[in-house]
Design an enzyme around this catalytic site. Structure first.
Site, short mmCIF file in Angstrom:
data_model
loop_
_atom_site.label_atom_id
_atom_site.label_comp_id
_atom_site.label_asym_id
_atom_site.label_seq_id
_atom_site.Cartn_x
_atom_site.Cartn_y
_atom_site.Cartn_z
N ILE A 1 38.04 49.02 27.59
CA ILE A 1 38.59 50.14 28.35
C ILE A 1 40.12 50.04 28.45
O ILE A 1 40.84 51.03 28.31
CB ILE A 1 37.95 50.18 29.77
CG1 ILE A 1 36.45 50.54 29.65
CG2 ILE A 1 38.67 51.17 30.67
CD1 ILE A 1 35.66 50.37 30.95
N ARG B 1 45.21 37.71 28.45
CA ARG B 1 45.37 36.25 28.33
C ARG B 1 45.47 35.79 26.89
O ARG B 1 45.91 34.68 26.62
CB ARG B 1 44.18 35.54 29.00
CG ARG B 1 44.12 35.74 30.49
CD ARG B 1 42.83 35.23 31.06
NE ARG B 1 41.69 35.92 30.47
CZ ARG B 1 40.43 35.69 30.77
NH1 ARG B 1 40.13 34.76 31.65
NH2 ARG B 1 39.44 36.37 30.19
N ASP C 1 47.45 35.95 33.39
CA ASP C 1 46.11 35.74 33.95
C ASP C 1 46.15 36.32 35.36
O ASP C 1 46.78 35.75 36.26
CB ASP C 1 45.79 34.24 33.98
CG ASP C 1 44.43 33.95 34.60
OD1 ASP C 1 43.82 34.89 35.16
OD2 ASP C 1 43.99 32.79 34.52
N VAL C 2 45.48 37.45 35.56
CA VAL C 2 45.60 38.15 36.85
C VAL C 2 45.03 37.34 38.02
O VAL C 2 45.37 37.58 39.17
CB VAL C 2 44.96 39.55 36.82
CG1 VAL C 2 45.64 40.45 35.80
CG2 VAL C 2 43.46 39.50 36.62
N TYR D 1 29.91 40.55 41.53
CA TYR D 1 30.59 41.65 40.85
C TYR D 1 30.65 42.89 41.77
O TYR D 1 31.71 43.51 41.92
CB TYR D 1 29.85 41.97 39.55
CG TYR D 1 30.53 43.01 38.69
CD1 TYR D 1 31.64 42.68 37.91
CD2 TYR D 1 30.06 44.32 38.63
CE1 TYR D 1 32.26 43.63 37.11
CE2 TYR D 1 30.67 45.28 37.84
CZ TYR D 1 31.78 44.93 37.07
OH TYR D 1 32.39 45.89 36.29
N THR E 1 31.44 48.41 25.77
CA THR E 1 32.49 47.41 25.48
C THR E 1 31.84 46.03 25.39
O THR E 1 30.61 45.90 25.50
CB THR E 1 33.52 47.36 26.62
OG1 THR E 1 32.89 46.79 27.77
CG2 THR E 1 34.09 48.73 26.98
P1 NDP Z 1 36.19 43.80 28.15
O1 NDP Z 1 35.52 42.48 28.31
O2 NDP Z 1 35.99 44.58 26.90
O3 NDP Z 1 37.76 43.65 28.39
C1 NDP Z 1 38.24 42.98 29.52
C2 NDP Z 1 39.74 42.87 29.41
O4 NDP Z 1 40.20 42.18 30.59
C3 NDP Z 1 40.17 42.06 28.22
O5 NDP Z 1 41.37 42.62 27.73
C4 NDP Z 1 40.41 40.69 28.80
O6 NDP Z 1 41.37 40.04 28.01
C5 NDP Z 1 40.96 41.04 30.18
N1 NDP Z 1 40.85 39.99 31.17
C6 NDP Z 1 39.72 39.39 31.62
N2 NDP Z 1 40.05 38.47 32.56
C7 NDP Z 1 41.39 38.50 32.69
C8 NDP Z 1 42.32 37.78 33.47
N3 NDP Z 1 41.96 36.83 34.33
N4 NDP Z 1 43.64 38.08 33.35
C9 NDP Z 1 44.05 39.03 32.48
N5 NDP Z 1 43.23 39.73 31.70
C10 NDP Z 1 41.91 39.46 31.80
O7 NDP Z 1 35.73 44.64 29.41
P2 NDP Z 1 35.75 46.20 29.76
O8 NDP Z 1 36.77 46.90 28.96
O9 NDP Z 1 34.36 46.67 29.76
O10 NDP Z 1 36.22 46.12 31.30
C11 NDP Z 1 37.44 46.59 31.78
C12 NDP Z 1 37.28 46.89 33.26
O11 NDP Z 1 36.29 47.89 33.42
C13 NDP Z 1 36.81 45.68 34.08
O12 NDP Z 1 37.50 45.67 35.31
C14 NDP Z 1 35.35 45.97 34.27
O13 NDP Z 1 34.83 45.36 35.44
C15 NDP Z 1 35.36 47.47 34.39
N6 NDP Z 1 34.08 48.12 34.13
C16 NDP Z 1 33.42 47.94 32.94
C17 NDP Z 1 32.19 48.54 32.74
C18 NDP Z 1 31.40 48.35 31.50
O14 NDP Z 1 30.20 48.64 31.50
N7 NDP Z 1 31.99 47.91 30.39
C19 NDP Z 1 31.59 49.40 33.78
C20 NDP Z 1 32.38 49.53 34.97
C21 NDP Z 1 33.57 48.91 35.12
P3 NDP Z 1 41.39 38.49 27.69
O15 NDP Z 1 40.00 37.95 27.88
O16 NDP Z 1 41.91 38.41 26.30
O17 NDP Z 1 42.37 37.96 28.69
#
Ligand code: NDP
Length: 269
Positions: free
Chosen positions: A32, A52, A74-75, A166, A201
């Site tokens: 997303i 990250r 890293d948030v 979550y 995703t």
């Molecule tokens: P993905 O796993 O595809 O992507 C997650 C992203 O977050 C990656 O870019 C990852 O990058 C980054 N990330 C994870 N942890 C950290 C951290 N500690 N610091 C910085 N970056 C971080 O997930 P989605 O795209 O599906 O999710 C995006 C958002 O949407 C999330 O908040 C999720 O909870 C929310 N969401 C998703 C749904 C779904 O069904 N997919 C439904 C509802 C909400 P990297 O690991 O490289 O750091």
């Protein structure tokens, strides 16, 4: 699935209404967040991608083209967030738009959930949103304009089994959104959340793997089970979330604040 759910070629919003705006998107390397970064860039914003994975960030920023940056962050770690936002602001000026998208998901029966599970999800999804927001909100407030969009979830609006941490983190994000929106109402800063249902995703791919491992179902059956939550009978596509986020960032969306908008085909009404 029928054509009515296909992405329109031009996207839903046209022109470059965000030209001159600096937008930070966390978790921008995949899923997303990457879709949001591309959509805001198309609308004219300068993007700082945060995540990250340094190598993936570098290739994403190259894909996005000139005028954009990537910073590792890293948030969940406040000192990393402080460093990253200092670098982003030094490079591109004050942040006008913050998209708190970085997040992780994991499931566990409540009686088997340990501290590590709970803390990692709360630290990333809820504390991460707090860490990033406090780096930009004071300057937005002083400037009299800002857009903060938090990517929550339908799990921020209702419960599901096996994801207590979550759901707690995302309900927390919705609460933060509502409270800060009221506090910020007279400042020109809007604060909203989007609440996607199951979206196609890596998070969903991992959930499918878990279902296969736990139940012996096929991948197709597992995806169908997730799609079944959505009355449209499908997974939400990342671009649909991105278009809603972009709409909330428009100058014309100034009256929309404190909202938590479900993007879930009618799952939450
Ligand atoms: P993905 O796993 O595809 O992507 C997650 C992203 O977050 C990656 O870019 C990852 O990058 C980054 N990330 C994870 N942890 C950290 C951290 N500690 N610091 C910085 N970056 C971080 O997930 P989605 O795209 O599906 O999710 C995006 C958002 O949407 C999330 O908040 C999720 O909870 C929310 N969401 C998703 C749904 C779904 O069904 N997919 C439904 C509802 C909400 P990297 O690991 O490289 O750091």
């Amino acid at each position: 699935m029928s054509d009515i759910f296909e992405k329109p070629e031009t996207g839903l919003i046209g022109g470059a209404p965000l030209r001159g705006r600096h937008a930070v998107v966390t978790g921008a390397t995949r899923g997303i967040g990457w879709e949001i970064a591309q959509t805001l860039a198309r609308l004219g914003a300068t993007i700082t991608l945060m995540g990250r994975d340094e190598a993936l960030l570098a290739s994403r920023v190259q894909e996005l083209g000139e005028n954009h940056d990537a910073v590792t962050c890293d948030v969940a770690d406040d000192s990393s967030v402080h460093k990253a936002f200092t670098a982003a602001i030094d490079a591109r000026g004050p942040v006008h738009i913050l998209i708190n998208n970085a997040g992780i998901g994991a499931s566990a029966p409540f009686h088997r959930m340990d501290d590590a599970h709970w803390n990692s999800i709360i630290n990333t999804n809820l504390n991460g949103t707090f860490h990033c927001t406090r780096r930009v909100y004071p300057a937005m407030r002083d400037a009299g304009w800002g857009r903060i969009v938090n990517v929550a979830s339908t799990a921020g609006l209702k419960g599901y089994g096996y994801i207590a941490a979550y759901a707690a983190s995302k309900h927390g994000v919705v609460g933060l959104t509502r409270a800060l929106a009221i506090e910020a109402a007279k400042t020109g800063v809007t604060v909203n959340a989007v609440c996607p249902g199951y979206t196609d995703t890596d998070i969903v791919a991992n959930t499918v793997e878990t279902i296969i491992g736990k139940t012996g179902r096929t991948a197709e059956e597992a995806r169908a089970e997730l799609a079944h939550h959505n009355p449209q009978g499908r997974l939400v596509q990342p671009w649909e979330v991105a278009e809603t986020v972009a709409w909330l960032c428009l100058p014309a969306s100034a009256s929309i604040t404190g909202q938590s908008i479900a993007i879930a085909g009618g799952e939450v009404t």
